[in-house]
Scaffold this active site. Structure first.
Site, PDB file in Angstrom:
ATOM      1  N   SER A  71     -38.538  26.158  -5.946  1.00 50.05           N
ATOM      2  CA  SER A  71     -38.746  26.195  -4.474  1.00 50.05           C
ATOM      3  C   SER A  71     -36.919  25.382  -4.613  1.00 50.05           C
ATOM      4  O   SER A  71     -36.289  25.373  -3.373  1.00 50.05           O
ATOM      5  CB  SER A  71     -38.935  25.450  -4.102  1.00 50.05           C
ATOM      6  OG  SER A  71     -39.702  23.915  -5.261  1.00 50.05           O
ATOM      7  N   HIS A  99     -43.453  31.092  -4.282  1.00 49.17           N
ATOM      8  CA  HIS A  99     -42.075  31.856  -4.102  1.00 49.17           C
ATOM      9  C   HIS A  99     -41.872  32.497  -4.075  1.00 49.17           C
ATOM     10  O   HIS A  99     -40.334  33.219  -3.309  1.00 49.17           O
ATOM     11  CB  HIS A  99     -40.886  30.587  -3.956  1.00 49.17           C
ATOM     12  CG  HIS A  99     -41.389  29.294  -3.410  1.00 49.17           C
ATOM     13  ND1 HIS A  99     -41.997  28.306  -3.648  1.00 49.17           N
ATOM     14  CD2 HIS A  99     -41.650  28.824  -2.123  1.00 49.17           C
ATOM     15  CE1 HIS A  99     -41.627  27.256  -3.314  1.00 49.17           C
ATOM     16  NE2 HIS A  99     -41.454  27.597  -2.591  1.00 49.17           N
ATOM     17  N   LYS A 130     -45.761  31.161   3.317  1.00 44.84           N
ATOM     18  CA  LYS A 130     -44.472  31.307   3.019  1.00 44.84           C
ATOM     19  C   LYS A 130     -44.535  32.603   3.645  1.00 44.84           C
ATOM     20  O   LYS A 130     -43.936  33.092   4.881  1.00 44.84           O
ATOM     21  CB  LYS A 130     -43.824  31.391   1.963  1.00 44.84           C
ATOM     22  CG  LYS A 130     -44.530  30.070   0.951  1.00 44.84           C
ATOM     23  CD  LYS A 130     -43.186  29.150   1.205  1.00 44.84           C
ATOM     24  CE  LYS A 130     -43.129  27.824  -0.037  1.00 44.84           C
ATOM     25  NZ  LYS A 130     -44.195  26.825   0.797  1.00 44.84           N
TER      26      LYS A 130
END
Length: 174
Positions: A71, A99, A130
């Site tokens: 990240s 991610h 996300k």
């Protein structure tokens, strides 16, 4: 939290990338397992730690835990080499695709898909908050592991189910 604290026991051994997300680090700490942190993306350092396993350690469950995409810097884990080392030293692999989901791979399934190694990863986990833009998360793995997680994973058992609109939104996003 649910995956790591349900699966990993105090007498197990965990190898963890030093730049793993705080959620992974905290979950590993809660297990009280022996933890060995290897330098970021340094598979030589990981291999050296694995090579130090003695006969007693080889009787314990061993795990390599890594983010797929880290990240802070956005760099990718060397998953192909981690898979090779895991097979050599009989370790389970847990990859956090939080991610990478929706970003990498032909169908957005993450770094594992991009590298064509999905079948070689024991457990994948990630978030829907996300790229999918909703709440919740996911875990993939063998059917017997998922059944075990559903029946023994306290963070899963003692939580509220996702609201139907969040599930519908996640399905639509995916």
């Amino acid at each position: 939290l649910a995956v790591i604290t349900t699966l990993i026991k105090e007498n197990d051994i965990v190898f963890s990338d030093e730049f793993n997300h705080a959620s992974l680090i905290d979950a590993i700490r809660l297990t009280r397992a022996h933890s060995s942190v290897y330098r970021h993306r340094d598979t030589r350092h990981l291999a050296a730690g694995l090579a130090k396993l003695n006969r007693t350690d080889r009787q314990k469950q061993r795990y390599i835990i890594t983010d797929a995409v880290f990240s802070m810097d956005g760099d990718c884990a060397p998953l192909a080499e981690i898979v090779r080392l895991a097979r050599q030293y009989r370790c389970h692999i847990i990859v956090d695709e939080a991610h990478a989901t929706g970003v990498l791979g032909k169908h957005g399934r993450g770094l594992e898909e991009q590298l064509n190694i999905e079948a070689k990863i024991d457990i994948s986990l990630g978030t829907l908050s996300k790229a999918a833009g909703v709440i919740g998360g996911f875990v993939t793995g063998a059917k017997n592991f998922i059944a075990y997680l559903r029946s023994k994973g306290r963070p899963f058992i003692f939580t509220t189910a996702l609201p139907p609109p969040a599930c519908a939104s996640a399905i639509e996003a995916i």
